[in-house]
Every structure is written in C-alpha cells, then in structure tokens.
Design a protein around this motif. Structure first.
Motif, short mmCIF file in Angstrom:
data_model
loop_
_atom_site.label_atom_id
_atom_site.label_comp_id
_atom_site.label_asym_id
_atom_site.label_seq_id
_atom_site.Cartn_x
_atom_site.Cartn_y
_atom_site.Cartn_z
N VAL A 104 0.85 -1.19 0.00
CA VAL A 104 0.00 0.00 0.00
C VAL A 104 0.88 1.23 0.00
CG1 VAL A 104 -1.88 1.19 1.17
CG2 VAL A 104 -1.71 -1.30 1.34
N THR A 105 0.73 2.07 -1.01
CA THR A 105 1.54 3.28 -1.13
C THR A 105 0.65 4.48 -1.46
OG1 THR A 105 1.96 2.82 -3.48
CG2 THR A 105 3.60 2.02 -1.89
N ARG A 106 1.18 5.66 -1.22
CA ARG A 106 0.45 6.87 -1.58
C ARG A 106 0.55 7.03 -3.09
NH1 ARG A 106 -1.67 11.26 0.79
NH2 ARG A 106 -1.71 13.20 -0.40
N ARG A 107 -0.52 7.43 -3.72
CA ARG A 107 -0.51 7.60 -5.18
C ARG A 107 -0.56 9.08 -5.56
NH1 ARG A 107 -5.10 9.00 -7.93
NH2 ARG A 107 -7.10 8.90 -6.81
N ARG A 108 -0.11 9.35 -6.76
CA ARG A 108 -0.23 10.69 -7.32
C ARG A 108 -1.59 10.84 -7.97
NH1 ARG A 108 5.51 11.56 -10.51
NH2 ARG A 108 6.91 11.40 -8.67
N LYS A 109 -2.21 11.97 -7.76
CA LYS A 109 -3.53 12.20 -8.36
C LYS A 109 -3.37 12.47 -9.86
CE LYS A 109 -6.03 13.62 -4.28
NZ LYS A 109 -7.05 14.55 -3.73
N SER A 110 -4.43 12.15 -10.59
CA SER A 110 -4.38 12.25 -12.05
C SER A 110 -4.61 13.66 -12.54
CB SER A 110 -5.43 11.32 -12.67
OG SER A 110 -6.73 11.64 -12.21
N LEU A 111 -4.99 14.58 -11.67
CA LEU A 111 -5.22 15.96 -12.11
C LEU A 111 -3.96 16.80 -11.89
CD1 LEU A 111 -8.82 16.64 -10.76
CD2 LEU A 111 -8.12 16.04 -13.06
#
Length: 459
Positions: free
Chosen positions: A452-459
């Motif tokens: 489980v990792t933090r993701r970058r938002k697509s916006l």
C-alpha cells in the motif's frame, strides 16, 4: 460492454472434468464447496443431481429463480444442510431463523435500514474510512499488508460505529483474529452434516472453533448488558440504533437478541469486508480499470462533500465493486428445500428435494454473461445496467429473505472504496494468484498480501 481486448481473468477453481465419486464429493465439499461443480453447472440453466440420495435441483435460469424464491417462495424452506452448518454459529439470528420468529425479528430491524436512516449513516462511514486510509498511509510502506484482514478491521469499525454506536466491547485486532478462526472452523461443511448424522455426534471443526465461539458470545453478552443498563438508567439517552431496537423488541428472548447481534457482527460485516478486499485485488490486477476509478475519484470527489451522494455520483467506483461481487459473491449459495412438489422449467422438483440457487454459478454462467470469468466493470456502467436481468445478478439474494442490509452494504462499500483509493494505491504482491474458498463467504485462501503506497492524483 468494455472494449478491452485482454481483460483480467479472475482466478477461480476449474470446473470438475467428470462427476465426483462419493468420497471425493464429501472431501471437496468439506474443503471448498465451490470446487464441486462441473462444466454443466456453468452451461445449463436447470439441472438435477442426486447427491447422497437426496434429489438436488440446481437453478441458474433468472425466470426460474424468480419462480422459486419470489413467486413460490412459501414452498421453499431453509435447506436442512444449510441449517446444520449455520445454526451452531448463529442459532436464532435473522440468517437462520424461520417462521414467526424470522418475521418478528425482521420487522424489528426494518427501521434501521430505511433509505433515510441508511443515508444518515454515510457521514460516519466516510469519517471512519478516511481515518483508516490515513492510518494505512502512515504505516510502513514496504511491508506487505494482508488487505483481506485489513478490510475486516475497517468494516468492523464501520459496523460498530453505525449500527451499535461504538458500543461493542472488545479490541479490534483480537476481534479480527477471532473472526478468522470463527469462520474457518465454524463455516466448513462437516462430513457428518453431509451424511445427516445425529446432532449429538461431535463435529471436529466446531470443537476446534469453541474458543472463538466463546469469545464472541462473551463479547455480545457484555455489549448487550451495557446497553440494557444504559436504557434502564435513562431510556432517552440510549441511541436509536440496531442494538437498542433489538433489546426493546417484544417477544425476543435475551439469547435471540444476542444471536442477532452475532449474526450482524459476524455474517453482516464479513460480507462487505470480502467484497472490498476482492475489489482492491481485481483493480490492482487490471491497471486500466484502476485508472478509470482513480480518475473518477480525482475529478468528482472534490465536488461531493456529502457522502450520501457517492453511490450514485461515482458510477465507475460502484461498477468495480458490483463486478467484484459478481465474480466473488459474498454469499455464494442460497439453499432451499421443497416443501411440496413443484415443476421448474419443465423439471420435476420432488417434495423434500434440495433446491440450490448459487450466485457463484449464476454470476459465472456462460449463457448469461459475455466472458463470464473476466473482470469487466463496464457491465455495470449506467448505460449497460438495463441489460442485466433482476434475477441474473443476486449478490444479496432475492425474495422475502433478501439481505435486509443490502443498501447499507452497497453504500458502505462505495464510500470505503472511495476513501481508500482517493489517496492510496494497492499492489498485489502474492507469489501466486489468490484461490477463492467458500466458508459462508468467498474468502481468498492465504489472504491478499498487498503493498500500500500513496498515489499521485491524475489531475
């Protein structure tokens, strides 16, 4: 339908190539009941097998399902084998009660599950889910997490915050361990149950599950006693939740109240936990579908402050959850017994025959679904939903005994999924694909190890 040329094929047991011998049938049913099925069960709409001298009719046809479980539901009682497996755990809870006791209990619970009341619980669901997501984010990133276990913790927290107003005694981690043992030991079919042996003969699994059963009964007794004391001291101070409604229902004994609490703590939250775990696994295995959900969350959630709107305003997120429940239905079997003889789709159903409506089979049936074994959330996109027969997709059952908490579970599932995936990414790191096993719910053997990792938002 999705235009994907190579969608993800969800792991599942292969159909049996030939009929099982009696010893093999008993062993397979005890180990994993969804492995007993042959190819005919996934291709034919109605078929009959006489298992252990009991006439058994398997129904996959939507119109016939409606006939048996809705139009002629009064003719089909709970199957004795099902009751022999579940009643030692749940006793007179809503899932196993019959007749007037079932009707009285269901009426008592109905106010909790009205659309208005369920909608009013959305904010609590979102708050608890968001806090859980933040805790996961702060945990050690490189250490794999068993997401199956994590979802048990999350749905337990939501359940006890909403239906029991944080009144359940006990510590969450201890609860999760006990729940895993409870379902592993108590949810298995014992050979003596298959052979209809007398109830006084001991079942090994239930003996081994005595410790977890005792734990839950003690937990429930303490919870009920604390609420009774609160009601006795000042009835107006007691929250109007499921626990209070049960305790104030006339005609329910103390043991029947406790049976229903354990039914909701056990079977109620476990089904949603399994649905969430499988959804996260499937999305991790299908990056294109995962990207669609993440993009929707990034675009829509900032403008949706009220979580009551999420189930309708996040169609891709909801579709992923619903497709996961198609492939891995939380309740994989609906078992009945014919009280009087009936005829279904031209086939005779003798009195006393078992009638099996298996969401596991119906949801993977070759005559009902295009590429039935593949993960294709677009099946449940708004423009495609009308093509799905009401009795072709039955994750919550149908008819008078349809799951009373269906709207609660769907709302909870969408909200929890949105809160988890708005900031986190789940990557499956198991050495091999998870193997689904039927133990009341459809569980992944060995869990769902995920990074489980933090993701970058697509916006």
């Amino acid at each position: 339908m999705s235009a994907l040329s190579d969608p993800f094929l969800a792991p599942a047991p292969r159909p049996q190539p030939r009929p099982l011998s009696t010893p093999a049938f008993i062993w397979t049913a005890m180990r994993n009941p969804i492995e007993i099925w042959g190819e005919r069960a996934y291709r034919e709409r109605v078929l009959r097998n006489d298992w252990l001298r009991v006439p058994t009719v398997i129904v996959n046809d939507p119109a016939t399902i409606r006939h048996c479980l809705v139009d002629n539901a009064a003719n089909y009682a709970m199957q004795p084998l099902r009751q022999r497996v579940l009643r030692p755990m749940l006793r007179d809870g809503l899932l196993t009660a019959e007749g007037e006791l079932w009707r009285r209990t269901r009426r008592a619970m109905a106010p909790v599950f009205t659309p208005r009341n369920v909608g009013g619980l959305a904010a609590i669901m979102a708050t608890r889910s968001q806090a859980f997501a933040e805790a996961l984010e702060q945990s050690e990133a490189d250490a794999p997490r068993d997401v199956a276990n994590e979802m048990t913790l999350l749905t337990y927290d939501i359940l006890q915050a909403t239906l029991f107003t944080d009144a359940i005694a006990g510590e969450p981690a201890e609860f999760a361990r006990a729940m895993d043992d409870f379902l592993h030991r108590m949810g298995r079919i014992d050979p003596l149950d298959l052979l209809d042996a007398p109830a006084f003969l001991p079942r090994v699994g239930r003996l081994l599950g005595h410790r977890s059963t005792t734990y839950f009964r003690r937990l429930i007794t303490e919870t009920a006693e604390r609420r009774r004391a609160l009601i006795a001291a000042d009835p107006t101070s007691a929250p109007r939740d499921l626990l209070t409604l049960l305790l104030q229902t006339e005609g329910l004994s103390a043991s029947e109240v406790e049976d229903n609490i354990i039914t909701f703590i056990g079977a109620g939250h476990e089904t949603t936990a399994r649905a969430l775990g499988w959804t996260l696994y499937l999305l991790a295995s299908a990056p294109i579908e995962r990207d669609k959900v993440e993009r929707e969350l990034d675009e829509q959630l900032p403008g949706l402050p009220d979580p009551r709107e999420w189930a309708d305003a996040l169609p891709r997120t909801r579709a992923a959850l619903e497709e996961a429940m198609r492939l891995y239905p939380p309740a994989p079997s609906l078992n009945r017994m014919a009280i009087e003889a009936d005829t279904v789709a031209g086939m005779e159903v003798p009195a006393g025959a078992s009638l099996l409506v298996m969401p596991w089979l119906v949801h993977r049936h070759e005559a009902l679904w295009e590429r039935p074994g593949h993960f294709l959330p677009d099946r449940f996109a708004p423009e495609n939903r009308g093509r799905i027969d009401r009795y072709q997709y039955i994750p919550f059952g149908v008819g008078p005994r349809v799951c009373i908490g269906a709207s609660f579970a769907l709302q909870e599932g969408v909200i929890a999924l949105a809160c988890l995936m708005r900031t986190l990414r789940f990557e499956y790191v198991g050495a091999r694909p998870p193997h689904p096993v039927q133990k009341i719910t459809v569980q992944p053997r060995g869990g769902l190890p995920m990074r489980v990792t933090r993701r970058r938002k697509s916006l």
